[in-house]
Design a protein around this motif. Structure first.
Motif, PDB file in Angstrom:
ATOM      1  N   MET A   1       0.833  -1.204   0.000  1.00  0.00           N
ATOM      2  CA  MET A   1       0.000   0.000   0.000  1.00  0.00           C
ATOM      3  C   MET A   1       0.870   1.258   0.000  1.00  0.00           C
ATOM      4  O   MET A   1       0.473   2.304  -0.489  1.00  0.00           O
ATOM      5  N   SER A   2       2.082   1.150   0.556  1.00  0.00           N
ATOM      6  CA  SER A   2       3.039   2.267   0.503  1.00  0.00           C
ATOM      7  C   SER A   2       3.274   2.693  -0.943  1.00  0.00           C
ATOM      8  O   SER A   2       3.329   3.883  -1.254  1.00  0.00           O
ATOM      9  N   ASP A   3       3.435   1.704  -1.821  1.00  0.00           N
ATOM     10  CA  ASP A   3       3.685   2.020  -3.228  1.00  0.00           C
ATOM     11  C   ASP A   3       2.422   2.535  -3.913  1.00  0.00           C
ATOM     12  O   ASP A   3       2.494   3.387  -4.791  1.00  0.00           O
TER      13      ASP A   3
ATOM     14  N   LEU B   1       0.190   4.366  -2.489  1.00  0.00           N
ATOM     15  CA  LEU B   1       0.110   5.773  -2.063  1.00  0.00           C
ATOM     16  C   LEU B   1       1.137   6.633  -2.785  1.00  0.00           C
ATOM     17  O   LEU B   1       0.909   7.807  -3.046  1.00  0.00           O
ATOM     18  N   ALA B   2       2.280   6.046  -3.120  1.00  0.00           N
ATOM     19  CA  ALA B   2       3.350   6.826  -3.736  1.00  0.00           C
ATOM     20  C   ALA B   2       3.192   6.963  -5.245  1.00  0.00           C
ATOM     21  O   ALA B   2       3.588   7.969  -5.815  1.00  0.00           O
ATOM     22  N   PHE B   3       2.629   5.960  -5.885  1.00  0.00           N
ATOM     23  CA  PHE B   3       2.664   5.958  -7.347  1.00  0.00           C
ATOM     24  C   PHE B   3       1.326   6.166  -8.050  1.00  0.00           C
ATOM     25  O   PHE B   3       1.293   6.440  -9.238  1.00  0.00           O
TER      26      PHE B   3
ATOM     27  N   SER C   1      -1.675   8.292  -8.924  1.00  0.00           N
ATOM     28  CA  SER C   1      -2.064   9.687  -8.778  1.00  0.00           C
ATOM     29  C   SER C   1      -3.354   9.996  -9.522  1.00  0.00           C
ATOM     30  O   SER C   1      -3.826  11.105  -9.531  1.00  0.00           O
ATOM     31  N   ASP C   2      -3.873   9.009 -10.182  1.00  0.00           N
ATOM     32  CA  ASP C   2      -5.082   9.258 -10.939  1.00  0.00           C
ATOM     33  C   ASP C   2      -6.096   8.164 -10.609  1.00  0.00           C
ATOM     34  O   ASP C   2      -5.733   7.139 -10.066  1.00  0.00           O
TER      35      ASP C   2
ATOM     36  N   HIS D   1      -6.795  -1.607   5.444  1.00  0.00           N
ATOM     37  CA  HIS D   1      -5.970  -0.530   4.900  1.00  0.00           C
ATOM     38  C   HIS D   1      -5.997  -0.471   3.379  1.00  0.00           C
ATOM     39  O   HIS D   1      -5.671   0.559   2.793  1.00  0.00           O
TER      40      HIS D   1
ATOM     41  N   ARG E   1      -8.869   1.824   2.951  1.00  0.00           N
ATOM     42  CA  ARG E   1      -8.505   3.177   3.409  1.00  0.00           C
ATOM     43  C   ARG E   1      -7.540   3.840   2.435  1.00  0.00           C
ATOM     44  O   ARG E   1      -7.664   5.027   2.136  1.00  0.00           O
ATOM     45  N   THR E   2      -6.585   3.052   1.938  1.00  0.00           N
ATOM     46  CA  THR E   2      -5.634   3.588   0.953  1.00  0.00           C
ATOM     47  C   THR E   2      -6.392   4.011  -0.311  1.00  0.00           C
ATOM     48  O   THR E   2      -6.178   5.107  -0.839  1.00  0.00           O
TER      49      THR E   2
ATOM     50  N   ASP F   1      -9.436   4.848  -0.581  1.00  0.00           N
ATOM     51  CA  ASP F   1     -10.280   6.019  -0.289  1.00  0.00           C
ATOM     52  C   ASP F   1      -9.464   7.311  -0.367  1.00  0.00           C
ATOM     53  O   ASP F   1      -9.917   8.301  -0.927  1.00  0.00           O
ATOM     54  N   MET F   2      -8.246   7.288   0.179  1.00  0.00           N
ATOM     55  CA  MET F   2      -7.407   8.495   0.149  1.00  0.00           C
ATOM     56  C   MET F   2      -7.148   8.939  -1.285  1.00  0.00           C
ATOM     57  O   MET F   2      -7.006  10.113  -1.577  1.00  0.00           O
ATOM     58  N   LEU F   3      -7.065   7.971  -2.197  1.00  0.00           N
ATOM     59  CA  LEU F   3      -6.726   8.267  -3.595  1.00  0.00           C
ATOM     60  C   LEU F   3      -7.961   8.400  -4.493  1.00  0.00           C
ATOM     61  O   LEU F   3      -7.824   8.550  -5.699  1.00  0.00           O
ATOM     62  N   ASP F   4      -9.148   8.302  -3.893  1.00  0.00           N
ATOM     63  CA  ASP F   4     -10.410   8.351  -4.657  1.00  0.00           C
ATOM     64  C   ASP F   4     -10.541   7.191  -5.643  1.00  0.00           C
ATOM     65  O   ASP F   4     -11.160   7.340  -6.694  1.00  0.00           O
TER      66      ASP F   4
ATOM     67  N   ARG G   1      -6.855  15.166  -2.727  1.00  0.00           N
ATOM     68  CA  ARG G   1      -6.164  13.881  -2.816  1.00  0.00           C
ATOM     69  C   ARG G   1      -4.731  13.989  -2.285  1.00  0.00           C
ATOM     70  O   ARG G   1      -4.244  13.112  -1.594  1.00  0.00           O
TER      71      ARG G   1
ATOM     72  N   GLY H   1       1.157  -4.031   4.515  1.00  0.00           N
ATOM     73  CA  GLY H   1       1.424  -3.397   3.223  1.00  0.00           C
ATOM     74  C   GLY H   1       2.129  -2.061   3.327  1.00  0.00           C
ATOM     75  O   GLY H   1       2.194  -1.313   2.354  1.00  0.00           O
TER      76      GLY H   1
ATOM     77  N   ASN I   1       7.116  10.747   0.028  1.00  0.00           N
ATOM     78  CA  ASN I   1       5.789  10.920  -0.583  1.00  0.00           C
ATOM     79  C   ASN I   1       5.049  12.119   0.019  1.00  0.00           C
ATOM     80  O   ASN I   1       4.336  12.839  -0.679  1.00  0.00           O
TER      81      ASN I   1
END
Lengths: 124, 141
Positions: free
Chosen positions: A34-36, A38-40, A42-43, A55, A58-59, A61-64, B41, B105, B114
């Protein structure tokens, strides 16, 4: 491609969000980290993962993100699915491996997300 | 400048069950304010990263959301243990996360870089034995 097309291609089971199967999808990202994600990511994209815990939702959700594909037959708990449903997500589960899932979708025209590396940021 | 939102979220060390709840609430609040989805976002991702860092690495702390007419401030303040080498911690792939975090994860060493990438302003200060403070700013105008 729509979510329904993915369901057919992957012989997947729809776990929630049955009313959104006609939503078009344009890109996908596959990772158990999930770290990746969140990092990669963007769309708006489809998340393919074999990791099953709250998670992931949740991950997303943060990114829509609005569609999650659990591969290798993974099925999240009812509580996790309830969260996904509340957030308006469509969740499907396929018995295929992550590799086969990605291959089938890519072959049919779904693209991966583009990653911008920090070095490239500096050059531009 | 007076903030029209000022909310403090306590974040407990090692509480993976609740990790992300503060960030979900922050996202909800900012959405209600009508913050543009692109900015929303970026704030959500940075917030989730910093909240997870508090859960994974700190001995407990808090996340503070402040919004004024010009932007959004997100501050994380913890009570230790502090980061021995900030330049190493800022490198992608460098991680000291434990097995529990990794099994969920996380802990891939992407968090701090980030946060910096997503924020318009990023500052980190840390003192061993005292704690770490991360301040992020997101411009609205």
């Amino acid at each position: 491609m729509t979510i329904q097309d993915m369901v057919d291609l992957l012989r997947a089971k729809v776990l929630c969000g049955e009313d959104k199967l006609e939503t078009p999808v344009f890109s996908a990202f596959c990772s158990d980290l999930m770290s990746d994600v969140l990092a990669f990511v963007s769309d708006r994209t489809v998340l393919i993962t074999g990791l099953v815990n709250p998670h992931v939702i949740r991950t997303a959700d943060m990114l829509d993100l609005k569609c999650i594909v659990f591969c290798r037959g993974k099925v999240p708990t009812a509580a996790i699915l309830e969260d996904a449903k509340d957030l308006g997500m469509t969740v499907i589960s396929t018995r295929e491996t992550a590799f086969t899932t990605c291959g089938r979708l890519y072959e049919t025209g779904l693209k991966g997300v583009s990653i911008t590396w920090p070095q490239e940021d500096k050059q531009t | 400048m007076s903030a029209f939102i000022h909310t403090v979220y306590p974040v407990a060390s090692g509480d993976y069950t609740r990790a992300g709840e503060a960030s979900a609430d922050i996202k909800r609040k900012l959405k209600q304010l009508g913050v543009a989805s692109m900015v929303l976002r970026r704030v959500a991702v940075a917030s989730y990263e910093v909240e997870l860092n508090l859960v994974i690495h700190s001995m407990g702390g808090e996340l503070i959301l402040e919004v004024d007419e010009k932007g959004i401030s997100l501050t994380s303040q913890d009570v230790g243990p502090g980061i021995p080498d900030i330049s190493m911690a800022m490198k992608e792939g460098y991680s000291t996360a434990n097995e529990e975090a990794r099994s969920l994860g996380f802990g891939a060493g992407m968090g701090l870089p980030n946060m910096k990438r997503n924020a318009d302003g990023f500052e980190i200060d840390s003192e061993l034995g005292k704690g770490t403070r991360i301040s992020m700013r997101f411009n609205l105008v």
